[in-house]
Design a protein around this motif. Structure first.
Motif, PDB file in Angstrom:
ATOM      1  N   ALA A   1       0.832  -1.204   0.000  1.00 27.19           N
ATOM      2  CA  ALA A   1       0.000   0.000   0.000  1.00 27.19           C
ATOM      3  C   ALA A   1       0.868   1.257   0.000  1.00 27.19           C
ATOM      4  O   ALA A   1       0.519   2.255  -0.628  1.00 27.19           O
ATOM      5  N   LYS A   2       2.003   1.207   0.682  1.00 31.56           N
ATOM      6  CA  LYS A   2       2.892   2.366   0.740  1.00 31.56           C
ATOM      7  C   LYS A   2       3.412   2.728  -0.653  1.00 31.56           C
ATOM      8  O   LYS A   2       3.465   3.905  -1.014  1.00 31.56           O
ATOM      9  N   ASP A   3       3.798   1.722  -1.453  1.00 30.13           N
ATOM     10  CA  ASP A   3       4.270   1.976  -2.816  1.00 30.13           C
ATOM     11  C   ASP A   3       3.163   2.566  -3.681  1.00 30.13           C
ATOM     12  O   ASP A   3       3.394   3.496  -4.454  1.00 30.13           O
ATOM     13  N   MET A   4       1.975   2.004  -3.539  1.00 30.30           N
ATOM     14  CA  MET A   4       0.846   2.498  -4.318  1.00 30.30           C
ATOM     15  C   MET A   4       0.541   3.950  -3.929  1.00 30.30           C
ATOM     16  O   MET A   4       0.273   4.791  -4.779  1.00 30.30           O
ATOM     17  N   TRP A   5       0.608   4.237  -2.650  1.00 30.91           N
ATOM     18  CA  TRP A   5       0.365   5.586  -2.131  1.00 30.91           C
ATOM     19  C   TRP A   5       1.391   6.569  -2.723  1.00 30.91           C
ATOM     20  O   TRP A   5       1.035   7.636  -3.192  1.00 30.91           O
ATOM     21  N   LYS A   6       2.658   6.185  -2.702  1.00 34.32           N
ATOM     22  CA  LYS A   6       3.713   7.062  -3.207  1.00 34.32           C
ATOM     23  C   LYS A   6       3.606   7.289  -4.710  1.00 34.32           C
ATOM     24  O   LYS A   6       3.907   8.373  -5.199  1.00 34.32           O
ATOM     25  N   GLN A   7       3.159   6.279  -5.444  1.00 27.78           N
ATOM     26  CA  GLN A   7       3.034   6.408  -6.884  1.00 27.78           C
ATOM     27  C   GLN A   7       1.788   7.192  -7.279  1.00 27.78           C
ATOM     28  O   GLN A   7       1.802   7.940  -8.252  1.00 27.78           O
ATOM     29  N   SER A   8       0.705   7.033  -6.533  1.00 29.94           N
ATOM     30  CA  SER A   8      -0.579   7.586  -6.947  1.00 29.94           C
ATOM     31  C   SER A   8      -0.887   8.971  -6.398  1.00 29.94           C
ATOM     32  O   SER A   8      -1.512   9.780  -7.086  1.00 29.94           O
ATOM     33  N   LEU A   9      -0.498   9.272  -5.176  1.00 28.49           N
ATOM     34  CA  LEU A   9      -0.911  10.526  -4.547  1.00 28.49           C
ATOM     35  C   LEU A   9      -0.481  11.775  -5.317  1.00 28.49           C
ATOM     36  O   LEU A   9      -1.320  12.645  -5.578  1.00 28.49           O
ATOM     37  N   PRO A  10       0.789  11.912  -5.709  1.00 24.42           N
ATOM     38  CA  PRO A  10       1.158  13.132  -6.455  1.00 24.42           C
ATOM     39  C   PRO A  10       0.360  13.274  -7.752  1.00 24.42           C
ATOM     40  O   PRO A  10      -0.055  14.366  -8.121  1.00 24.42           O
ATOM     41  N   LEU A  11       0.125  12.163  -8.412  1.00 20.02           N
ATOM     42  CA  LEU A  11      -0.631  12.202  -9.658  1.00 20.02           C
ATOM     43  C   LEU A  11      -2.089  12.576  -9.409  1.00 20.02           C
ATOM     44  O   LEU A  11      -2.675  13.361 -10.158  1.00 20.02           O
ATOM     45  N   LEU A  12      -2.680  12.047  -8.353  1.00 22.15           N
ATOM     46  CA  LEU A  12      -4.070  12.377  -8.049  1.00 22.15           C
ATOM     47  C   LEU A  12      -4.230  13.846  -7.661  1.00 22.15           C
ATOM     48  O   LEU A  12      -5.243  14.476  -8.002  1.00 22.15           O
ATOM     49  N   LEU A  13      -3.254  14.420  -6.989  1.00 22.37           N
ATOM     50  CA  LEU A  13      -3.286  15.852  -6.693  1.00 22.37           C
ATOM     51  C   LEU A  13      -3.197  16.666  -7.988  1.00 22.37           C
ATOM     52  O   LEU A  13      -3.897  17.661  -8.166  1.00 22.37           O
ATOM     53  N   THR A  14      -2.347  16.223  -8.891  1.00 22.85           N
ATOM     54  CA  THR A  14      -2.241  16.872 -10.195  1.00 22.85           C
ATOM     55  C   THR A  14      -3.556  16.757 -10.958  1.00 22.85           C
ATOM     56  O   THR A  14      -3.967  17.690 -11.650  1.00 22.85           O
ATOM     57  N   CYS A  15      -4.234  15.628 -10.812  1.00 20.85           N
ATOM     58  CA  CYS A  15      -5.533  15.432 -11.467  1.00 20.85           C
ATOM     59  C   CYS A  15      -6.562  16.450 -10.965  1.00 20.85           C
ATOM     60  O   CYS A  15      -7.376  16.949 -11.742  1.00 20.85           O
ATOM     61  N   GLY A  16      -6.528  16.749  -9.675  1.00 25.27           N
ATOM     62  CA  GLY A  16      -7.443  17.748  -9.134  1.00 25.27           C
ATOM     63  C   GLY A  16      -7.208  19.117  -9.754  1.00 25.27           C
ATOM     64  O   GLY A  16      -8.159  19.820 -10.136  1.00 25.27           O
ATOM     65  N   VAL A  17      -5.948  19.485  -9.886  1.00 26.29           N
ATOM     66  CA  VAL A  17      -5.610  20.764 -10.530  1.00 26.29           C
ATOM     67  C   VAL A  17      -6.034  20.737 -11.998  1.00 26.29           C
ATOM     68  O   VAL A  17      -6.570  21.716 -12.524  1.00 26.29           O
ATOM     69  N   GLY A  18      -5.834  19.608 -12.661  1.00 24.58           N
ATOM     70  CA  GLY A  18      -6.244  19.476 -14.058  1.00 24.58           C
ATOM     71  C   GLY A  18      -7.740  19.625 -14.228  1.00 24.58           C
ATOM     72  O   GLY A  18      -8.210  20.227 -15.201  1.00 24.58           O
ATOM     73  N   GLY A  19      -8.509  19.093 -13.289  1.00 22.94           N
ATOM     74  CA  GLY A  19      -9.965  19.248 -13.344  1.00 22.94           C
ATOM     75  C   GLY A  19     -10.385  20.702 -13.219  1.00 22.94           C
ATOM     76  O   GLY A  19     -11.320  21.160 -13.896  1.00 22.94           O
ATOM     77  N   ILE A  20      -9.694  21.438 -12.370  1.00 21.68           N
ATOM     78  CA  ILE A  20      -9.987  22.868 -12.215  1.00 21.68           C
ATOM     79  C   ILE A  20      -9.646  23.616 -13.511  1.00 21.68           C
ATOM     80  O   ILE A  20     -10.409  24.476 -13.962  1.00 21.68           O
ATOM     81  N   LEU A  21      -8.513  23.288 -14.133  1.00 19.95           N
ATOM     82  CA  LEU A  21      -8.139  23.920 -15.403  1.00 19.95           C
ATOM     83  C   LEU A  21      -9.158  23.622 -16.495  1.00 19.95           C
ATOM     84  O   LEU A  21      -9.522  24.499 -17.285  1.00 19.95           O
ATOM     85  N   THR A  22      -9.632  22.387 -16.536  1.00 19.22           N
ATOM     86  CA  THR A  22     -10.631  22.010 -17.531  1.00 19.22           C
ATOM     87  C   THR A  22     -11.928  22.794 -17.319  1.00 19.22           C
ATOM     88  O   THR A  22     -12.537  23.271 -18.279  1.00 19.22           O
ATOM     89  N   GLY A  23     -12.344  22.940 -16.073  1.00 22.31           N
ATOM     90  CA  GLY A  23     -13.538  23.724 -15.773  1.00 22.31           C
ATOM     91  C   GLY A  23     -13.377  25.179 -16.161  1.00 22.31           C
ATOM     92  O   GLY A  23     -14.305  25.810 -16.682  1.00 22.31           O
ATOM     93  N   GLY A  24     -12.199  25.738 -15.933  1.00 22.16           N
ATOM     94  CA  GLY A  24     -11.925  27.117 -16.342  1.00 22.16           C
ATOM     95  C   GLY A  24     -11.988  27.274 -17.851  1.00 22.16           C
ATOM     96  O   GLY A  24     -12.524  28.262 -18.363  1.00 22.16           O
ATOM     97  N   LEU A  25     -11.450  26.291 -18.562  1.00 23.01           N
ATOM     98  CA  LEU A  25     -11.515  26.326 -20.025  1.00 23.01           C
ATOM     99  C   LEU A  25     -12.956  26.243 -20.503  1.00 23.01           C
ATOM    100  O   LEU A  25     -13.362  26.969 -21.418  1.00 23.01           O
ATOM    101  N   LEU A  26     -13.729  25.393 -19.876  1.00 24.27           N
ATOM    102  CA  LEU A  26     -15.144  25.268 -20.225  1.00 24.27           C
ATOM    103  C   LEU A  26     -15.867  26.594 -19.998  1.00 24.27           C
ATOM    104  O   LEU A  26     -16.665  27.030 -20.828  1.00 24.27           O
ATOM    105  N   GLY A  27     -15.561  27.255 -18.893  1.00 25.44           N
ATOM    106  CA  GLY A  27     -16.186  28.542 -18.597  1.00 25.44           C
ATOM    107  C   GLY A  27     -15.823  29.622 -19.601  1.00 25.44           C
ATOM    108  O   GLY A  27     -16.615  30.536 -19.848  1.00 25.44           O
ATOM    109  N   SER A  28     -14.629  29.514 -20.197  1.00 21.75           N
ATOM    110  CA  SER A  28     -14.214  30.518 -21.179  1.00 21.75           C
ATOM    111  C   SER A  28     -14.855  30.312 -22.548  1.00 21.75           C
ATOM    112  O   SER A  28     -14.691  31.148 -23.435  1.00 21.75           O
ATOM    113  N   MET A  29     -15.597  29.234 -22.719  1.00 18.85           N
ATOM    114  CA  MET A  29     -16.213  28.928 -24.010  1.00 18.85           C
ATOM    115  C   MET A  29     -17.647  29.433 -24.139  1.00 18.85           C
ATOM    116  O   MET A  29     -18.329  29.085 -25.101  1.00 18.85           O
ATOM    117  N   THR A  30     -18.124  30.250 -23.238  1.00 15.98           N
ATOM    118  CA  THR A  30     -19.542  30.638 -23.253  1.00 15.98           C
ATOM    119  C   THR A  30     -19.959  31.311 -24.552  1.00 15.98           C
ATOM    120  O   THR A  30     -21.067  31.067 -25.037  1.00 15.98           O
TER     121      THR A  30
END
Length: 185
Positions: free
Chosen positions: A3-32
């Motif tokens: 579990a420790k290896d999985m945690w170390k491999q996945s957590l930084p990427l999942l945090l990046t995914c959260g930021v990516g979701g926010i960027l995608t939402g911002g892009l969607l908002g700019s398309m009005t």
């Protein structure tokens, strides 16, 4: 894998995914403005994002499985197996993008009582689908290569990475395709 290896491999990427979701939402908002000028474009967004995410993550999963089975590795990545997967992914993206374009046209008429330009909407969706497919295919192969070289488990990395980057790339391609065809049309 622990579990420790999985945690170390996945957590930084999942945090990046959260930021990516926010960027995608911002892009969607700019398309009005584009949503207002191209009837039916808003209907396309969930479908094309799901399309790209599903095809890209399935492609990444197939490559991860091929790695676990010993069919491909970091030294033997560009083989017949990879080429067939790339071709299948690209063809699937093209065909399903066309279907999404047609369904978006029909649902816009049915639910919004608006008659959009069929050819314009169809071309926007197909162009966005094909462009994002090409970019995400290259990104998938790059991610798989790096993951193999680092000795990480591709199942922990490719799914979240491709889902997030797929959303961002697909929204950029949809925005670019809609903007281009709006200017040209």
């Amino acid at each position: 894998m622990f579990a420790k290896d999985m945690w170390k491999q996945s957590l930084p990427l999942l945090l990046t995914c959260g930021v990516g979701g926010i960027l995608t939402g911002g892009l969607l908002g700019s398309m009005t403005d584009l949503f207002e000028s191209i009837p039916g474009l808003i209907v396309v967004v969930p479908a094309i994002i799901a399309l790209r995410g599903n095809i890209s993550t399935a492609f990444g999963s197939r490559l991860g499985s091929a790695y676990h089975l010993g069919v491909i590795d970091a030294n033997n990545l560009f083989n017949k197996e990879l080429k067939e997967n790339i071709i299948g992914s690209l063809i699937l993206s093209f065909v399903v993008s066309g279907i999404v374009g047609l369904l978006a046209y029909a649902s816009t008429i049915l639910f919004f009582d608006v008659n959009p330009d069929l050819l314009k909407l169809f071309l926007i969706v197909v162009l966005a689908g094909v462009l994002s497919s090409l970019m995400l295919t290259m990104l998938t192969v790059s991610i798989i290569y790096v993951v193999f070289r680092q000795g990480l488990d591709p199942d922990n990395i490719t799914g979240p990475a491709l889902a997030t980057f797929g959303d961002i790339v697909t929204m950029l391609c949809l925005f670019g395709s809609a903007f281009l065809l709006e200017v040209v049309w």
